[in-house]
Design an enzyme around this catalytic site. Structure first.
Site, short mmCIF file in Angstrom:
data_model
loop_
_atom_site.label_atom_id
_atom_site.label_comp_id
_atom_site.label_asym_id
_atom_site.label_seq_id
_atom_site.Cartn_x
_atom_site.Cartn_y
_atom_site.Cartn_z
CE1 TYR A 1 -3.24 -2.78 0.03
CE2 TYR A 1 -3.92 -2.14 2.23
CZ TYR A 1 -4.08 -2.94 1.11
OH TYR A 1 -5.08 -3.89 1.09
CE LYS B 1 0.61 -17.64 -3.04
NZ LYS B 1 -0.26 -18.81 -2.91
CG ASP C 1 -2.84 -19.94 -1.01
OD1 ASP C 1 -2.05 -19.85 -0.05
OD2 ASP C 1 -2.55 -20.54 -2.07
CG ASP D 1 -7.27 -4.09 3.93
OD1 ASP D 1 -8.26 -4.03 4.68
OD2 ASP D 1 -7.12 -3.37 2.93
CG ASP E 1 -12.61 -6.08 6.33
OD1 ASP E 1 -12.10 -5.60 7.36
OD2 ASP E 1 -13.18 -5.39 5.47
#
Ligand code: NAD
Length: 359
Positions: free
Chosen positions: A141, A192, A224, A248, A252
């Protein structure tokens, strides 16, 4: 010495829910000897209306000088047409950046009393108590270079950069391990590393940090798989630590396992453990001013503040127990109400938590 708390209600239901959290703090002060001082400041739309900026200089000064910040929420319809630079949300982002709050703690707790609120089967989620530690100020980000460029063949190409320096991984690692020490002493680092070199380094640094916390068990999981495990068997996790973008998304997902946005607190911490504490929801302009918002996420944010920044673990436990008792007694605000329960207003819920603290 008493701790100073900057109290920033913000906008919309922020005013109502923070008032209830302050009641709880006042009760802990008067009845249980908690030594804190509170000072109010304006932020978000309220800050803009008063001084033309969502983060007034005096609010920033107050927040810098305080030991902790308690925030309600910012935003509302009346400020949506403002220039993006002065929109209420900029006040929040400004505070996170100015206070260098790189460690975002998002617990996903499902109170057994509210198991029906989840979209998952009650036996899968009942009793869920998971903490996601998300790196908040680095990663893709913020990485440079970024943008949209035009290639030689005239086609446009968007690009972002995933970067983490060792010190950034180290400090979020320490944050996660310290939290695990106060919980079940298990950390799952999500990356990852099979595809992204940046997270290969992430994994290596996590291993290094783990050596300083021999009591904590570290495991690694690809993102994943972590997403899959979160909805398959979420109770397997204690603390999950991950990058800004993975966090992020996963936080959620984890929040929704509990099905009740009005119940979840959060914290954003700096390197010294100073933090800003706030509910995960927004200012809910659709219900603002009606005294029907759920104040429990904000009250539980106070509990997190006492636990993680002010080192008042017993006081934090008292709040958690009081909230449990109120739920056991069948009291529910509108958002978590179900048949057979007693629907109460925002202020009545705050009063009930105070009464449970005193009982
Ligand atoms: P929201 O979280 O404010 O509301 C989403 C839905 O959940 C609404 O129906 C609302 O009534 C309900 N809700 C939220 N909190 C509740 C509570 N405590 N009790 C009962 N019901 C509750 O999200 P939104 O509607 O997308 O955004 C509204 C405003 O809040 C926008 O201006 C947005 O930018 C801002 N926002 C601020 C923050 C923050 O301050 N941290 C976070 C998210 C959104």
């Amino acid at each position: 010495m008493s701790n100073k708390i900057a109290v920033l209600p913000g906008d919309g239901i922020g005013q109502e829910i923070v008032a209830e959290a302050v009641k709880v703090l006042e009760c802990l002060k008067s009845d249980f000897g908690l030594s804190v001082e509170m000072e109010n400041g304006l932020v978000g739309g309220a800050g803009y209306d008063a001084s033309g900026t969502p983060l007034p200089e005096e609010t920033l000064k107050l927040s810098r000088e305080a030991d902790s910040v308690l925030l309600g929420a910012v935003g509302g319809y009346q400020w949506e047409s403002l220039d993006i630079a002065v929109r209420p949300e900029k006040g929040l982002l400004g505070l996170r950046a100015e206070l260098e709050l790189f460690s975002n703690l998002r617990p996903a707790i499902l109170y057994p009393q509210l198991a029906d609120a989840s979209t998952l089967r009650a036996d899968v989620v009942s009793g869920l108590d998971l903490m996601i530690v998300r790196e908040l100020t680095g990663g893709i980000y913020f990485g440079q270079p970024r943008g949209i460029r035009t290639l030689d063949n005239g086609e446009r190409q968007g690009y972002n950069t995933l970067v983490y320096a060792e010190h950034e991984i180290e400090r979020i690692g320490h944050s996660a391990f310290k939290i695990a020490m106060k919980r079940d002493k298990r950390v799952t680092s999500v990356d990852k590393a099979n595809v992204l070199e940046c997270t290969e380094l992430w994994r290596e640094v996590m291993e290094r940090v783990a050596k300083e916390y021999p009591e904590v068990e570290l495991s690694h999981m690809y993102v994943d798989n972590a997403a899959m495990q979160l909805v398959r068997a979420p109770k397997q996790f204690d603390v999950m630590v991950t990058t800004n973008m993975f966090g992020d998304i996963l936080s959620d997902c984890a929040a929704m396992l509990t099905g009740s946005i009005g119940m979840l607190p959060s914290a954003s911490l700096d390197a010294n453990g100073k933090g800003m504490y706030e509910p995960i929801h927004g200012s809910a302009p659709d219900i603002a001013g009606q005294n029907i918002a759920n104040p429990l996420a904000t009250i539980l944010s106070v509990s997190m503040m006492l636990r993680y920044s002010l080192n008042q673990v017993e006081m934090a436990d008292k709040i958690d127990q009081a909230v449990n008792r109120v739920l056991d007694n069948g009291l529910r605000t509108k958002d978590i109400h179900s048949e057979g329960m007693q629907e109460v207003s925002c202020s009545a819920m705050g009063d009930a938590v105070v009464a449970a603290l005193r009982s």
